[in-house]
Each structure stands twice: as structure tokens, then as C-alpha cells.
Design a protein around this motif. Structure first.
Motif, PDB file in Angstrom:
ATOM      1  N   LEU A 160       1.683   3.169  -0.936  1.00  0.00           N
ATOM      2  CA  LEU A 160       0.227   3.362  -1.027  1.00  0.00           C
ATOM      3  C   LEU A 160      -0.271   4.196   0.151  1.00  0.00           C
ATOM      4  CD1 LEU A 160      -1.115  -0.161  -2.073  1.00  0.00           C
ATOM      5  CD2 LEU A 160      -0.320   1.697  -3.494  1.00  0.00           C
ATOM      6  N   ALA A 161       0.247   3.885   1.339  1.00  0.00           N
ATOM      7  CA  ALA A 161      -0.166   4.632   2.537  1.00  0.00           C
ATOM      8  C   ALA A 161       0.238   6.098   2.406  1.00  0.00           C
ATOM      9  CB  ALA A 161       0.472   4.013   3.781  1.00  0.00           C
ATOM     10  N   ALA A 162       1.447   6.329   1.876  1.00  0.00           N
ATOM     11  CA  ALA A 162       1.931   7.712   1.725  1.00  0.00           C
ATOM     12  C   ALA A 162       1.048   8.478   0.752  1.00  0.00           C
ATOM     13  CB  ALA A 162       3.379   7.717   1.248  1.00  0.00           C
ATOM     14  N   GLN A 163       0.550   7.775  -0.294  1.00  0.00           N
ATOM     15  CA  GLN A 163      -0.328   8.463  -1.247  1.00  0.00           C
ATOM     16  C   GLN A 163      -1.636   8.868  -0.576  1.00  0.00           C
ATOM     17  OE1 GLN A 163      -0.314   5.403  -4.192  1.00  0.00           O
ATOM     18  NE2 GLN A 163       1.145   6.460  -5.464  1.00  0.00           N
ATOM     19  N   PHE A 212      10.587   4.001  13.373  1.00  0.00           N
ATOM     20  CA  PHE A 212      11.161   3.281  12.234  1.00  0.00           C
ATOM     21  C   PHE A 212      10.364   1.994  12.078  1.00  0.00           C
ATOM     22  CE2 PHE A 212      14.934   5.721  13.645  1.00  0.00           C
ATOM     23  CZ  PHE A 212      15.295   6.303  12.432  1.00  0.00           C
ATOM     24  N   PHE A 213       9.837   1.740  10.892  1.00  0.00           N
ATOM     25  CA  PHE A 213       9.020   0.539  10.718  1.00  0.00           C
ATOM     26  C   PHE A 213       9.542  -0.308   9.555  1.00  0.00           C
ATOM     27  CE2 PHE A 213       6.595   1.946   6.983  1.00  0.00           C
ATOM     28  CZ  PHE A 213       6.866   3.305   7.023  1.00  0.00           C
ATOM     29  N   GLY A 214       9.322  -1.611   9.686  1.00  0.00           N
ATOM     30  CA  GLY A 214       9.859  -2.535   8.688  1.00  0.00           C
ATOM     31  C   GLY A 214       8.783  -3.388   8.064  1.00  0.00           C
ATOM     32  N   MET A 215       9.239  -4.477   7.439  1.00  0.00           N
ATOM     33  CA  MET A 215       8.305  -5.340   6.722  1.00  0.00           C
ATOM     34  C   MET A 215       7.360  -6.092   7.655  1.00  0.00           C
ATOM     35  SD  MET A 215      10.647  -6.688   3.610  1.00  0.00           S
ATOM     36  CE  MET A 215       9.593  -8.056   3.212  1.00  0.00           C
ATOM     37  N   GLY A 216       7.704  -6.121   8.944  1.00  0.00           N
ATOM     38  CA  GLY A 216       6.779  -6.696   9.922  1.00  0.00           C
ATOM     39  C   GLY A 216       5.483  -5.903   9.964  1.00  0.00           C
ATOM     40  N   VAL A 217       5.557  -4.645   9.533  1.00  0.00           N
ATOM     41  CA  VAL A 217       4.365  -3.794   9.476  1.00  0.00           C
ATOM     42  C   VAL A 217       3.759  -3.823   8.067  1.00  0.00           C
ATOM     43  CG1 VAL A 217       3.536  -1.404   9.667  1.00  0.00           C
ATOM     44  CG2 VAL A 217       5.203  -2.284  11.314  1.00  0.00           C
ATOM     45  N   THR A 218       4.627  -3.639   7.055  1.00  0.00           N
ATOM     46  CA  THR A 218       4.091  -3.460   5.693  1.00  0.00           C
ATOM     47  C   THR A 218       3.571  -4.755   5.080  1.00  0.00           C
ATOM     48  OG1 THR A 218       6.234  -3.812   4.629  1.00  0.00           O
ATOM     49  CG2 THR A 218       5.702  -1.569   5.259  1.00  0.00           C
ATOM     50  N   GLN A 219       4.107  -5.900   5.520  1.00  0.00           N
ATOM     51  CA  GLN A 219       3.690  -7.159   4.902  1.00  0.00           C
ATOM     52  C   GLN A 219       2.838  -8.007   5.845  1.00  0.00           C
ATOM     53  OE1 GLN A 219       3.969  -8.055   1.707  1.00  0.00           O
ATOM     54  NE2 GLN A 219       5.019  -6.153   1.231  1.00  0.00           N
ATOM     55  N   SER A 220       2.421  -7.460   6.977  1.00  0.00           N
ATOM     56  CA  SER A 220       1.556  -8.246   7.858  1.00  0.00           C
ATOM     57  C   SER A 220       0.092  -7.900   7.538  1.00  0.00           C
ATOM     58  CB  SER A 220       1.889  -7.997   9.329  1.00  0.00           C
ATOM     59  OG  SER A 220       1.341  -6.791   9.751  1.00  0.00           O
ATOM     60  N   ARG A 221      -0.812  -8.573   8.211  1.00  0.00           N
ATOM     61  CA  ARG A 221      -2.234  -8.369   7.973  1.00  0.00           C
ATOM     62  C   ARG A 221      -2.588  -6.872   7.990  1.00  0.00           C
ATOM     63  NH1 ARG A 221      -6.424 -11.158  12.047  1.00  0.00           N
ATOM     64  NH2 ARG A 221      -8.350 -10.510  11.072  1.00  0.00           N
ATOM     65  N   SER A 222      -3.472  -6.480   7.135  1.00  0.00           N
ATOM     66  CA  SER A 222      -3.910  -5.076   6.954  1.00  0.00           C
ATOM     67  C   SER A 222      -2.971  -4.279   6.062  1.00  0.00           C
ATOM     68  CB  SER A 222      -4.109  -4.315   8.267  1.00  0.00           C
ATOM     69  OG  SER A 222      -4.925  -5.029   9.140  1.00  0.00           O
ATOM     70  N   LYS A 223      -1.794  -4.844   5.757  1.00  0.00           N
ATOM     71  CA  LYS A 223      -0.845  -4.263   4.796  1.00  0.00           C
ATOM     72  C   LYS A 223      -0.799  -2.730   4.805  1.00  0.00           C
ATOM     73  CE  LYS A 223       0.463  -7.876   1.963  1.00  0.00           C
ATOM     74  NZ  LYS A 223       0.956  -8.200   0.657  1.00  0.00           N
ATOM     75  N   TYR A 224      -1.231  -2.079   3.698  1.00  0.00           N
ATOM     76  CA  TYR A 224      -0.984  -0.640   3.613  1.00  0.00           C
ATOM     77  C   TYR A 224      -1.790   0.134   4.634  1.00  0.00           C
ATOM     78  CZ  TYR A 224      -5.153   1.378   1.369  1.00  0.00           C
ATOM     79  OH  TYR A 224      -6.408   1.859   1.124  1.00  0.00           O
ATOM     80  N   LYS A 225      -2.858  -0.476   5.162  1.00  0.00           N
ATOM     81  CA  LYS A 225      -3.650   0.223   6.186  1.00  0.00           C
ATOM     82  C   LYS A 225      -2.830   0.426   7.460  1.00  0.00           C
ATOM     83  CE  LYS A 225      -7.513   1.294   4.348  1.00  0.00           C
ATOM     84  NZ  LYS A 225      -7.799   2.737   4.201  1.00  0.00           N
ATOM     85  N   ASN A 226      -1.833  -0.451   7.686  1.00  0.00           N
ATOM     86  CA  ASN A 226      -0.952  -0.266   8.849  1.00  0.00           C
ATOM     87  C   ASN A 226      -0.172   1.048   8.714  1.00  0.00           C
ATOM     88  OD1 ASN A 226      -1.688  -2.776   9.889  1.00  0.00           O
ATOM     89  ND2 ASN A 226      -0.057  -3.834   8.787  1.00  0.00           N
ATOM     90  N   GLY A 227       0.422   1.254   7.515  1.00  0.00           N
ATOM     91  CA  GLY A 227       1.190   2.480   7.275  1.00  0.00           C
ATOM     92  C   GLY A 227       0.282   3.694   7.287  1.00  0.00           C
TER      93      GLY A 227
END
Ligand code: SF4
Length: 434
Positions: free
Chosen positions: A124-127, A253-268
Motif C-alpha cells: 500500500l505504501a509503495a502504491q 531493511f525493514f521488517g514486520m516490526g514496521v509493517t505490522q506495528s501502529r500506523s501500519k502502511y503509514k510507516n512504510g
């Protein structure tokens, strides 16, 4: 005794393609270069609980049947379903994924991948913002500052740091680890963090705050940063921003600690903007640490064929996509699907209770080499060959480079690709006769 060189390890998204395998009497007797996870994949197939034969549930029991009977039973479920969920498809080949998308279109199903519960927010972030990326080869040859953010490759991608990143030696990084700065950002001191030059411990769910603060500093607005941000002292954040700006080549390099934590796709999304900001000063890229070996491949194939990377609904007669509405868990929690086909995945072990309760109520078709908790609720079970060992096929590494996986030994099992083709043909035949 055949020795097969340059085999590809089909376990994690690193997709190491330098594995040497010795085969004797159609058994793998020696594996060189694989990490402990890769070793377990190659030898585990002779030890773990393989599904030995196709099965259909009769009077509550799974009963062995020939492939043809299982395919016919599965096709009948699909033809009689008004809303099928097709889920998984990330630990198989791109050829099987392509067939699965065709089957979903034929049956008006929703098809979703395991990405939806891991790196889906990255898509979603990439889009929204794009994905400024590079190949792992470029990282190996050029990156002098490497950040691991919300990921722990020591355990999840054991050869990543040696082959492609922190410890590898390349054309312009001939000093290897000594010539690179390694930084870990995480909520706890992982084994990867113990190897880093600096470890930045942030408060749970505050990734967006730290990324936004870094963006402000990189863009010359350090005066707006409070004394502590995301649990990190301002001085440390300023130092990190300086390190990034002064690097020759940065990779996050980022993992699920970024993509599945609070703010989700806004982190990416914010991280992608940070990479753009850094590119005003130096060269910077970001790469998701993808878990399943071909989760990247599902996204690639689905995007070519439908325009969308996951959660694709064919019920309207054309591909419709709206994660949050058309994701596997969204559908199951709402109790919508009246049948499911699960391939190379185990929602029975990983989905929330409410989703599993619904799955247990509807006919489930499982395609997998191994028995797992999903088998317990499946009505038709179709065993498949293990891609990368018993079948060849294409997969995409985490940096979206495609690699051809070799067939190493013969197998009595059909491939996922063959099973999906047979199923599609049988569905068409039943529909013609209907
Ligand atoms: Fe296999 Fe991943 Fe280990 Fe490489 S790092 S050998 S792909 S499990």
C-alpha cells in the motif's frame, strides 16, 4: 552420485542461489552453504509429516482417494460456491500463482496472499509513495550504512548479512563489515542488534514518530524536534540523521516490526518519503525483509495479471481490490466466504479465532506438501511436490529479482502448477455440463 550446484534454497526471501546438494538414491544426503533454516527445509522433507495421499473427508474422517477423485471433489466445491476465498500461494512457484489467479477468475473468487498479514502494508505504501529500491547485489557492492529496522535477520534470514549486507564484501565495499556502519532500530535488543555498531531502542508503535523526526532533521528543521522522540533522546536522533546524510549509500531493511506495528502502511509511506529526502544528500534505498520465499513473486505476478498485488476480488467479473474489505481475514471475520481453497499456507495456525471459526464451518480445500492445523478443518486435501526440491519453478527474491529454482529429486506428488491446471480444467468441464 549427482552433485547439483547453484540450487536455490526455497525457504526465506533471501532465496540463496549458491546451495550445493548431493543426491544419492533419490535422497538428499549432503547440503552445502545453506543456513540452519535452509538445511531444515532440505532434510526436513524426509522427516516431517508429509501428506502421503489425496484425501476427502467422509463421515468426519479424512479418507485416502486418488488424485482424480480429490480434484473432482474440489472442483465441485468451487462450482457450487458463490463466494470462494483462495488464500496463501507464497511458498510456491510463480507458475502456480499464475494458475491460481486464472482459477480465481474462472470461479469469481477472492484471491489473497500471506502478504496481507505481513508486508501487505508495504504494498500500500509503495502504491502511494513508490518504493525506492535496489538489488541486493548493489547493496553488497556499495552500501556503507545499513539499517535493520523492526527485523531480526540473525534468526529470520540467517545468511542475509553474510551474502548481501553487513558482513559481505563487494566491489566498493572490500573491507566488508569493517567498512560498513550497521544500525539496528527496534523495540528490543535482538541478536541482530547485538552485532550492530549502534542500537536505537524505540517505544513500541512509535516508528512513524522517529521516521518523521528524521525527515524533519534531514530537511533542516531540527528545531521542531522535542528533547525525546519515540523514547530516543534528541541527540541520538540528530546523530542518526547526520550518519544517514553523510553516508555514500544507505539501505534501510525493514521488517514486520514496521509493517505490522501502529500506523501500519503509514510507516512504510513515511519511510519512502525519508528515502526521497535522503536522496537530496546521498544515495538511499529501502528493501522489505520478506519472509516466505516467494511472497514477492505473488505480488509481482498478481500485479502483472490483475493490476493489484493481493486481496483481489473477481466476483464482479473484473479485478477489484480494497484491502480492509477484500483481504482474507476481512472476509472471514465478516463470515462471507462459503468455501475456501488454501495453498502453501496455514491460516489454521495463524489467523484470528473468529476467522478460523468461520473457516471450520465451510468446505475447505487444502493444497500443501505437509499436514498442519489447516488439515484438521479441510474437507479435501491435495498433497503437492515441494518446489525447489521436487519441482522446478520461478521465484522472486526480496529485491524482486527472479530466480529459477531447480528440481533436485524425483517425486510421486503432482506440482502445485499441475494441481491448479487440473482443477481449472475440471471446473470448466463441470460448468459446461451444468
Ligand atoms: Fe535458505 Fe534463507 Fe538460509 Fe538463504 S538465508 S539458506 S534462503 S533459509
Amino acid at each position: 552420485m549427482p552433485v547439483i550446484k547453484d540450487a536455490v534454497c526455497s525457504l526465506c526471501g533471501s532465496l540463496c542461489d549458491d546451495i550445493t546438494v548431493t543426491v544419492e538414491d533419490n535422497k538428499i544426503t549432503k547440503i552445502e552453504n545453506a543456513c540452519i533454516l535452509g538445511q531444515s527445509k532440505f532434510v526436513g522433507m524426509f522427516k516431517h509429516d508429509r501428506i502421503e495421499t489425496p484425501m476427502i473427508r467422509k463421515d468426519g474422517e479424512l479418507v485416502p482417494v486418488p488424485y482424480e477423485e480429490a480434484i473432482e471433489a474440489a472442483a465441485k466445491i468451487l462450482v457450487n460456491s458463490r463466494r470462494t476465498l483462495s488464500y496463501g500461494w507464497c511458498s510456491t512457484s510463480c507458475e502456480a500463482v499464475s494458475g491460481a489467479i486464472q482459477l480465481a477468475e474462472e470461479t469469481g473468487s477472492v484471491i489473497d496472499s500471506t502478504a496481507n498479514v505481513c508486508h501487505g502494508p508495504t504494498a500500500l505504501a509503495a502504491q502511494e509513495k513508490g518504493a525506492p529500491s535496489a538489488t541486493l547485489g548493489e547493496i553488497k557492492n556499495r552500501a556503507d550504512v545499513i539499517i535493520f529496522w523492526g527485523c531480526n535477520p540473525v534468526h529470520a534470514h540467517p545468511r542475509h548479512m553474510v551474502r548481501y549486507s553487513s558482513f559481505s564484501k563487494g566491489l566498493f565495499t572490500e573491507k566488508g563489515r569493517k567498512g560498513r556502519k550497521m544500525i539496528v532500530v527496534d523495540v528490543r535488543k535482538t541478536d541482530t542488534a547485538k552485532l550492530a555498531d549502534s542500537y536505537i531502542e524505540i517505544e513500541q508503535g512509535s516508528d512513524l514518530l522517529l521516521v518523521t523526526a528524521l525527515r524533519s532533521i534531514v530537511n533542516g528543521h531540527e528545531d521542531v524536534i522535542p528533547e525525546t522522540i519515540a523514547g530516543v533522546p534528541k541527540a541520538e536522533v540528530l546523530e542518526l540523521a547526520e550518519t544517514l546524510k553523510n553516508a555514500k549509500f544507505v539501505c534501510i531493511f525493514f521488517g514486520m516490526g514496521v509493517t505490522q506495528s501502529r500506523s501500519k502502511y503509514k510507516n512504510g509511506d513515511a519511510m519512502s518519503s525519508l528515502i526521497s529526502d535522503l536522496n537530496q544528500h546521498t544515495k538511499a534505498v529501502m528493501i522489505g525483509m520478506r519472509g516466505h520465499y516467494n511472497v514477492t513473486g505473488f505480488g509481482q505476478v498478481a500485479t502483472w495479471e490483475t493490476g493489484f498485488p493481493m486481496a483481489i476480488d473477481f466476483s464482479k467479473g473484473y479485478p477489484y481490490y480494497n484491502p480492509g474489505e477484500t483481504g482474507a481475514n476481512d472476509l472471514l471475520v465478516r463470515g462471507e466466504p462459503d468455501a475456501a481453497i488454501i495453498a502453501a499456507a496455514d491460516p489454521g495456525a495463524h489467523f484470528p479465532q473468529k476467522a478460523i471459526r468461520h473457516l471450520a464451518k465451510i468446505p475447505v480445500i487444502q493444497i500443501d506438501p505437509y499436514a498442519n492445523p489447516t488439515t484438521e478443518i479441510a474437507d479435501v486435501v491435495i498433497p503437492s511436490a515441494i518446489v525447489g526440491i521436487e519441482a522446478e519453478g520461478t521465484a522472486y527474491r526480496m529485491d524482486a529479482i527472479s530466480l529459477r529454482m531447480k528440481k533436485l529429486i524425483e517425486s510421486k506428488f503432482k506440482t502445485d502448477e499441475e494441481i491448479v491446471k487440473d482443477l481449472t480444467a475440471k471446473v470448466r468441464e463441470l460448468k459446461r455440463g451444468a
